[in-house]
Design a protein around this motif. Structure first.
Motif, PDB file in Angstrom:
ATOM      1  N   SER A 122      67.537  64.251 -29.505  1.00  0.00           N
ATOM      2  CA  SER A 122      66.894  63.052 -28.965  1.00  0.00           C
ATOM      3  C   SER A 122      65.535  63.413 -28.387  1.00  0.00           C
ATOM      4  N   GLU A 123      64.692  62.412 -28.237  1.00  0.00           N
ATOM      5  CA  GLU A 123      63.360  62.596 -27.660  1.00  0.00           C
ATOM      6  C   GLU A 123      63.173  61.556 -26.567  1.00  0.00           C
ATOM      7  N   PRO A 124      62.740  61.981 -25.363  1.00  0.00           N
ATOM      8  CA  PRO A 124      62.509  60.992 -24.304  1.00  0.00           C
ATOM      9  C   PRO A 124      61.274  60.149 -24.594  1.00  0.00           C
ATOM     10  N   SER A 125      61.191  59.034 -23.933  1.00  0.00           N
ATOM     11  CA  SER A 125      59.996  58.194 -24.012  1.00  0.00           C
ATOM     12  C   SER A 125      58.785  59.029 -23.608  1.00  0.00           C
ATOM     13  N   PRO A 126      57.651  58.893 -24.283  1.00  0.00           N
ATOM     14  CA  PRO A 126      56.475  59.713 -23.932  1.00  0.00           C
ATOM     15  C   PRO A 126      55.920  59.417 -22.538  1.00  0.00           C
ATOM     16  N   THR A 127      56.282  58.280 -21.952  1.00  0.00           N
ATOM     17  CA  THR A 127      55.768  57.943 -20.620  1.00  0.00           C
ATOM     18  C   THR A 127      56.802  58.188 -19.515  1.00  0.00           C
ATOM     19  N   PHE A 128      57.964  58.740 -19.851  1.00  0.00           N
ATOM     20  CA  PHE A 128      59.010  58.946 -18.842  1.00  0.00           C
ATOM     21  C   PHE A 128      58.513  59.851 -17.714  1.00  0.00           C
ATOM     22  N   GLY A 129      58.694  59.400 -16.470  1.00  0.00           N
ATOM     23  CA  GLY A 129      58.336  60.185 -15.302  1.00  0.00           C
ATOM     24  C   GLY A 129      56.872  60.117 -14.913  1.00  0.00           C
ATOM     25  N   ARG A 130      56.087  59.333 -15.641  1.00  0.00           N
ATOM     26  CA  ARG A 130      54.645  59.238 -15.374  1.00  0.00           C
ATOM     27  C   ARG A 130      54.359  57.997 -14.534  1.00  0.00           C
ATOM     28  N   ALA A 131      53.469  58.155 -13.554  1.00  0.00           N
ATOM     29  CA  ALA A 131      53.031  57.036 -12.716  1.00  0.00           C
ATOM     30  C   ALA A 131      51.919  56.271 -13.417  1.00  0.00           C
ATOM     31  N   PHE A 132      51.955  54.963 -13.293  1.00  0.00           N
ATOM     32  CA  PHE A 132      50.939  54.130 -13.919  1.00  0.00           C
ATOM     33  C   PHE A 132      49.914  53.599 -12.936  1.00  0.00           C
ATOM     34  N   GLY A 133      50.045  53.966 -11.670  1.00  0.00           N
ATOM     35  CA  GLY A 133      49.083  53.499 -10.685  1.00  0.00           C
ATOM     36  C   GLY A 133      49.182  54.314  -9.408  1.00  0.00           C
ATOM     37  N   ALA A 134      48.272  54.032  -8.501  1.00  0.00           N
ATOM     38  CA  ALA A 134      48.268  54.712  -7.207  1.00  0.00           C
ATOM     39  C   ALA A 134      47.887  53.703  -6.137  1.00  0.00           C
ATOM     40  N   ARG A 135      48.341  53.967  -4.930  1.00  0.00           N
ATOM     41  CA  ARG A 135      47.924  53.132  -3.801  1.00  0.00           C
ATOM     42  C   ARG A 135      46.438  53.356  -3.556  1.00  0.00           C
ATOM     43  N   ASN A 136      45.881  52.546  -2.697  1.00  0.00           N
ATOM     44  CA  ASN A 136      44.441  52.607  -2.442  1.00  0.00           C
ATOM     45  C   ASN A 136      43.989  53.977  -1.949  1.00  0.00           C
ATOM     46  N   PRO A 137      42.797  54.400  -2.357  1.00  0.00           N
ATOM     47  CA  PRO A 137      42.210  55.620  -1.799  1.00  0.00           C
ATOM     48  C   PRO A 137      41.729  55.331  -0.376  1.00  0.00           C
ATOM     49  N   ARG A 138      41.070  56.298   0.217  1.00  0.00           N
ATOM     50  CA  ARG A 138      40.548  56.117   1.579  1.00  0.00           C
ATOM     51  C   ARG A 138      39.667  54.873   1.627  1.00  0.00           C
ATOM     52  N   GLN A 139      39.864  54.079   2.682  1.00  0.00           N
ATOM     53  CA  GLN A 139      39.041  52.899   2.901  1.00  0.00           C
ATOM     54  C   GLN A 139      38.598  52.881   4.356  1.00  0.00           C
ATOM     55  N   VAL A 140      37.368  52.461   4.574  1.00  0.00           N
ATOM     56  CA  VAL A 140      36.808  52.351   5.914  1.00  0.00           C
ATOM     57  C   VAL A 140      36.452  50.889   6.145  1.00  0.00           C
ATOM     58  N   GLN A 141      36.762  50.418   7.336  1.00  0.00           N
ATOM     59  CA  GLN A 141      36.527  49.028   7.662  1.00  0.00           C
ATOM     60  C   GLN A 141      35.888  48.927   9.052  1.00  0.00           C
ATOM     61  N   LEU A 142      34.844  48.148   9.153  1.00  0.00           N
ATOM     62  CA  LEU A 142      34.187  47.872  10.423  1.00  0.00           C
ATOM     63  C   LEU A 142      34.476  46.432  10.804  1.00  0.00           C
ATOM     64  N   GLY A 143      34.635  46.168  12.090  1.00  0.00           N
ATOM     65  CA  GLY A 143      34.908  44.813  12.512  1.00  0.00           C
ATOM     66  C   GLY A 143      34.431  44.532  13.918  1.00  0.00           C
ATOM     67  N   ALA A 144      34.258  43.255  14.176  1.00  0.00           N
ATOM     68  CA  ALA A 144      33.895  42.802  15.518  1.00  0.00           C
ATOM     69  C   ALA A 144      34.705  41.546  15.802  1.00  0.00           C
ATOM     70  N   LYS A 145      35.166  41.428  17.051  1.00  0.00           N
ATOM     71  CA  LYS A 145      35.980  40.274  17.417  1.00  0.00           C
ATOM     72  C   LYS A 145      35.518  39.798  18.792  1.00  0.00           C
ATOM     73  N   ILE A 146      35.352  38.501  18.915  1.00  0.00           N
ATOM     74  CA  ILE A 146      35.008  37.888  20.197  1.00  0.00           C
ATOM     75  C   ILE A 146      36.246  37.150  20.686  1.00  0.00           C
ATOM     76  N   THR A 147      36.644  37.451  21.909  1.00  0.00           N
ATOM     77  CA  THR A 147      37.788  36.748  22.507  1.00  0.00           C
ATOM     78  C   THR A 147      37.276  35.920  23.681  1.00  0.00           C
ATOM     79  N   PHE A 148      37.892  34.756  23.876  1.00  0.00           N
ATOM     80  CA  PHE A 148      37.515  33.896  24.988  1.00  0.00           C
ATOM     81  C   PHE A 148      38.720  33.154  25.510  1.00  0.00           C
TER      82      PHE A 148
END
Length: 148
Positions: A122-148
């Protein structure tokens, strides 16, 4: 004929035999080693020889998030918050969507289909055990919030 390799009638519940090779895919998107499993030697109709569920670990997940913020009072009723946030600080590859369907192609049986008792090759599927995606790489976020 819809019988399934183990004689259960369902192809989806098949778990191949373990070969003794390491499950480690060797890094990168190849998460699980396809050589760790086989249907060669599988006795048709015998479910006792199937590998157990969870026989191999899935992809690792390691993610560190960090945030810095500064609250700045602006009078009695207002405040300003400045934020600096980093997600996946160490920029690790966290793989998702791993193909865990063995879906082997049986290329040889020990006899005609209606009389066969063992899978010879027998032969396994050629894609067996392979990942098809990845979570997001490093991300940087800047923010400002005004509270009242």
């Amino acid at each position: 004929n819809g019988v399934g390799y183990a004689g259960t009638g369902f192809i989806d519940n098949q778990r191949p035999l373990r070969t003794g090779a390491s499950c480690d895919g060797g890094g990168g998107a190849q998460v699980v080693n396809p050589d760790a499993f086989t249907l060669t030697g599988f006795q048709l109709g015998d479910t006792s020889q199937m590998s157990s569920r969870g026989a191999c670990d899935g992809p690792d997940l390691f993610q560190v998030d960090m945030s810095f913020y500064k609250n700045i009072p602006m009078g009695d009723r207002f405040a300003l918050q400045l934020r600096f946030e980093i997600f996946n600080v160490f920029n690790n590859n966290n793989y998702v969507g791993v193909d865990m369907g063995y879906n082997a192609r049986v290329t040889e049986l020990d006899g005609p289909l209606d009389q066969a008792t063992t899978i010879v090759q027998s032969e396994p599927s050629p894609t067996f055990g392979r990942a098809f995606g990845a979570r997001n790489p490093r991300q940087v976020q800047l923010g400002a919030k005004i509270t009242f």
